[in-house]
Structure formats: structure tokens, C-alpha cells
Design a protein around this motif. Structure first.
Motif, PDB file in Angstrom:
ATOM      1  N   LYS A 123       0.832  -1.195   0.000  1.00 49.15           N
ATOM      2  CA  LYS A 123       0.000   0.000   0.000  1.00 49.15           C
ATOM      3  C   LYS A 123       0.868   1.247   0.000  1.00 49.15           C
ATOM      4  CE  LYS A 123      -0.792  -0.060   4.989  1.00 49.15           C
ATOM      5  NZ  LYS A 123      -1.797  -0.162   6.021  1.00 49.15           N
ATOM      6  N   VAL A 124       0.294   2.311  -0.523  1.00 53.45           N
ATOM      7  CA  VAL A 124       0.897   3.635  -0.447  1.00 53.45           C
ATOM      8  C   VAL A 124       0.167   4.322   0.703  1.00 53.45           C
ATOM      9  CG1 VAL A 124       1.204   5.852  -1.622  1.00 53.45           C
ATOM     10  CG2 VAL A 124       1.460   3.716  -2.903  1.00 53.45           C
ATOM     11  N   GLN A 125       0.902   4.890   1.625  1.00 58.65           N
ATOM     12  CA  GLN A 125       0.285   5.448   2.822  1.00 58.65           C
ATOM     13  C   GLN A 125      -0.439   6.777   2.577  1.00 58.65           C
ATOM     14  OE1 GLN A 125       3.284   5.563   5.903  1.00 58.65           O
ATOM     15  NE2 GLN A 125       3.114   3.370   6.272  1.00 58.65           N
ATOM     16  N   GLU A 126       0.046   7.606   1.667  1.00 56.67           N
ATOM     17  CA  GLU A 126      -0.556   8.925   1.453  1.00 56.67           C
ATOM     18  C   GLU A 126      -1.892   8.797   0.725  1.00 56.67           C
ATOM     19  OE1 GLU A 126       3.365   9.288   2.686  1.00 56.67           O
ATOM     20  OE2 GLU A 126       2.684   8.206   0.926  1.00 56.67           O
ATOM     21  N   ARG A 127      -2.924   9.326   1.333  1.00 53.95           N
ATOM     22  CA  ARG A 127      -4.289   9.221   0.824  1.00 53.95           C
ATOM     23  C   ARG A 127      -4.422   9.757  -0.600  1.00 53.95           C
ATOM     24  NH1 ARG A 127      -6.651  12.491   4.194  1.00 53.95           N
ATOM     25  NH2 ARG A 127      -6.949  14.137   2.705  1.00 53.95           N
ATOM     26  N   GLU A 128      -3.719  10.848  -0.908  1.00 53.56           N
ATOM     27  CA  GLU A 128      -3.864  11.504  -2.212  1.00 53.56           C
ATOM     28  C   GLU A 128      -3.441  10.608  -3.380  1.00 53.56           C
ATOM     29  OE1 GLU A 128      -2.504  14.489   0.929  1.00 53.56           O
ATOM     30  OE2 GLU A 128      -1.851  12.533   0.233  1.00 53.56           O
ATOM     31  N   VAL A 129      -2.546   9.674  -3.135  1.00 53.47           N
ATOM     32  CA  VAL A 129      -2.043   8.811  -4.206  1.00 53.47           C
ATOM     33  C   VAL A 129      -2.162   7.322  -3.855  1.00 53.47           C
ATOM     34  CG1 VAL A 129      -0.507  10.516  -5.256  1.00 53.47           C
ATOM     35  CG2 VAL A 129       0.328   9.137  -3.350  1.00 53.47           C
ATOM     36  N   ARG A 130      -3.022   7.011  -2.907  1.00 50.03           N
ATOM     37  CA  ARG A 130      -3.193   5.636  -2.434  1.00 50.03           C
ATOM     38  C   ARG A 130      -3.709   4.708  -3.523  1.00 50.03           C
ATOM     39  NH1 ARG A 130      -5.961   5.773   2.932  1.00 50.03           N
ATOM     40  NH2 ARG A 130      -3.893   6.401   3.568  1.00 50.03           N
ATOM     41  N   SER A 131      -4.517   5.255  -4.409  1.00 50.88           N
ATOM     42  CA  SER A 131      -5.007   4.459  -5.535  1.00 50.88           C
ATOM     43  C   SER A 131      -4.691   5.236  -6.804  1.00 50.88           C
ATOM     44  CB  SER A 131      -6.508   4.201  -5.399  1.00 50.88           C
ATOM     45  OG  SER A 131      -7.205   5.423  -5.385  1.00 50.88           O
ATOM     46  N   GLY A 132      -4.711   4.568  -7.913  1.00 53.12           N
ATOM     47  CA  GLY A 132      -4.419   5.233  -9.172  1.00 53.12           C
ATOM     48  C   GLY A 132      -3.101   4.773  -9.760  1.00 53.12           C
ATOM     49  N   PRO A 133      -2.650   5.483 -10.786  1.00 52.46           N
ATOM     50  CA  PRO A 133      -1.481   5.037 -11.542  1.00 52.46           C
ATOM     51  C   PRO A 133      -0.187   4.901 -10.726  1.00 52.46           C
ATOM     52  CG  PRO A 133      -2.607   6.814 -12.704  1.00 52.46           C
ATOM     53  CD  PRO A 133      -3.253   6.680 -11.362  1.00 52.46           C
ATOM     54  N   LEU A 134       0.077   5.807  -9.801  1.00 51.41           N
ATOM     55  CA  LEU A 134       1.312   5.716  -9.018  1.00 51.41           C
ATOM     56  C   LEU A 134       1.310   4.467  -8.152  1.00 51.41           C
ATOM     57  CD1 LEU A 134       4.036   6.786  -8.082  1.00 51.41           C
ATOM     58  CD2 LEU A 134       2.824   8.131  -6.355  1.00 51.41           C
ATOM     59  N   ALA A 135       0.239   4.236  -7.434  1.00 52.28           N
ATOM     60  CA  ALA A 135       0.154   3.053  -6.574  1.00 52.28           C
ATOM     61  C   ALA A 135       0.245   1.776  -7.403  1.00 52.28           C
ATOM     62  CB  ALA A 135      -1.138   3.082  -5.760  1.00 52.28           C
ATOM     63  N   THR A 136      -0.384   1.764  -8.567  1.00 51.03           N
ATOM     64  CA  THR A 136      -0.334   0.589  -9.443  1.00 51.03           C
ATOM     65  C   THR A 136       1.091   0.333  -9.926  1.00 51.03           C
ATOM     66  OG1 THR A 136      -2.611   0.947 -10.140  1.00 51.03           O
ATOM     67  CG2 THR A 136      -1.247  -0.412 -11.577  1.00 51.03           C
ATOM     68  N   CYS A 137       1.757   1.394 -10.351  1.00 52.31           N
ATOM     69  CA  CYS A 137       3.127   1.274 -10.855  1.00 52.31           C
ATOM     70  C   CYS A 137       4.086   0.805  -9.753  1.00 52.31           C
ATOM     71  CB  CYS A 137       3.572   2.617 -11.433  1.00 52.31           C
ATOM     72  SG  CYS A 137       5.196   2.595 -12.230  1.00 52.31           S
ATOM     73  N   LEU A 138       4.044   1.466  -8.599  1.00 48.75           N
ATOM     74  CA  LEU A 138       4.921   1.081  -7.492  1.00 48.75           C
ATOM     75  C   LEU A 138       4.601  -0.331  -7.001  1.00 48.75           C
ATOM     76  CD1 LEU A 138       5.053   4.405  -5.434  1.00 48.75           C
ATOM     77  CD2 LEU A 138       6.894   3.413  -6.810  1.00 48.75           C
ATOM     78  N   GLY A 139       3.317  -0.656  -6.947  1.00 50.02           N
ATOM     79  CA  GLY A 139       2.904  -1.993  -6.505  1.00 50.02           C
ATOM     80  C   GLY A 139       3.442  -3.085  -7.414  1.00 50.02           C
ATOM     81  N   ALA A 140       3.467  -2.826  -8.723  1.00 52.15           N
ATOM     82  CA  ALA A 140       4.007  -3.813  -9.666  1.00 52.15           C
ATOM     83  C   ALA A 140       5.507  -4.009  -9.448  1.00 52.15           C
ATOM     84  CB  ALA A 140       3.730  -3.376 -11.097  1.00 52.15           C
ATOM     85  N   LYS A 141       6.214  -2.919  -9.196  1.00 50.13           N
ATOM     86  CA  LYS A 141       7.667  -3.012  -8.956  1.00 50.13           C
ATOM     87  C   LYS A 141       7.950  -3.789  -7.671  1.00 50.13           C
ATOM     88  CE  LYS A 141       8.588  -0.210 -12.400  1.00 50.13           C
ATOM     89  NZ  LYS A 141       8.642  -0.816 -13.704  1.00 50.13           N
TER      90      LYS A 141
END
Length: 126
Positions: free
Chosen positions: A83-101
Motif C-alpha cells: 500500500k501507499v500510505q498517502e491518501r492523495e495517491v493511495r489508488s491510481g497510476p502511481l500506486a499501481t506502478c509502485l505496486g508492480a515493482k
């Protein structure tokens, strides 16, 4: 007689003599991952994380100054519960990209308790 010669650090691998048949499967596997080992494996993919963050910064002028990732390292070296802790970017392209890495990472196997890894990326604005 066997109990008296047993060291305390041997107990987690074999709680009683009846379980010693499973001990060879644990041979050579450390009980813990060190903080340095976790960080080194995580940072081995640093270029990929930076690419994810740069893409998001180009899309999102309101991106927070810190993006903190959190995940669990399982005994087999795989990752989960990302998970990404910051609410503003918790979902969406950044979280998806980082999660894949993070999902592609493979840590050293270990026999101890699962580890939670938290890493904050500081975003520098130009």
C-alpha cells in the motif's frame, strides 16, 4: 540428555524431538532478514520507482512531497499487502506502478516472522 545440550536459538526450528525430521528443510535458511538486506533488495529496483514517481509528478501537480510505501515480506521472499500510505495517491497510476515493482521483488528466504517494510520517498520539486 538432548534437551540439556540444546541451545535456545535452536528452539524455533524444532520445538520438540518429534519435529526434527523437518529441520533439514530449514538448513541454511536464516531466521531473520537484516534491515540492510531488506533495504538493499528494495533499492535494487530504485530506477523503476523513480520512473513511477516522475510519471505521477508529470500528471499530478498536487502530488505530496513524500510518498511512503509499505508492504510485507513473506518467509519465501515474496511480497504482499502493498500500500501507499498517502491518501492523495493511495489508488491510481502511481500506486499501481509502485505496486508492480514491489510485487516483482524477491527477498532472501528466512524462517522467522514476516517483516513489514516501510520506505518514504521524498519528492524534490524543481
Amino acid at each position: 540428555k538432548k534437551q540439556a545440550g540444546k541451545k535456545d536459538d535452536d528452539k524455533p526450528e524444532a520445538k520438540d524431538d518429534g519435529l526434527k525430521t523437518s529441520a533439514p528443510a530449514q538448513a541454511g535458511i536464516p531466521t531473520e532478514l537484516t534491515a540492510d538486506q531488506m533495504k538493499a533488495t528494495f533499492l535494487s529496483q530504485k530506477a523503476g520507482y523513480i520512473a513511477c514517481i516522475k510519471e505521477e509528478a508529470g500528471r499530478n501537480p498536487e502530488m505530496p512531497g513524500t510518498v511512503t510505501v509499505e508492504f510485507v515480506i513473506r518467509n519465501d521472499g515474496s511480497t504482499g499487502d502493498f500500500k501507499v500510505q498517502e491518501r492523495e495517491v493511495r489508488s491510481g497510476p502511481l500506486a499501481t506502478c509502485l505496486g508492480a515493482k514491489v510485487g516483482a521483488l524477491r527477498f532472501q528466504r528466512f524462517s522467522g516472522e514476516r517483516k513489514t517494510f516501510i520506505f518514504p520517498f521524498t519528492i524534490k520539486r524543481k
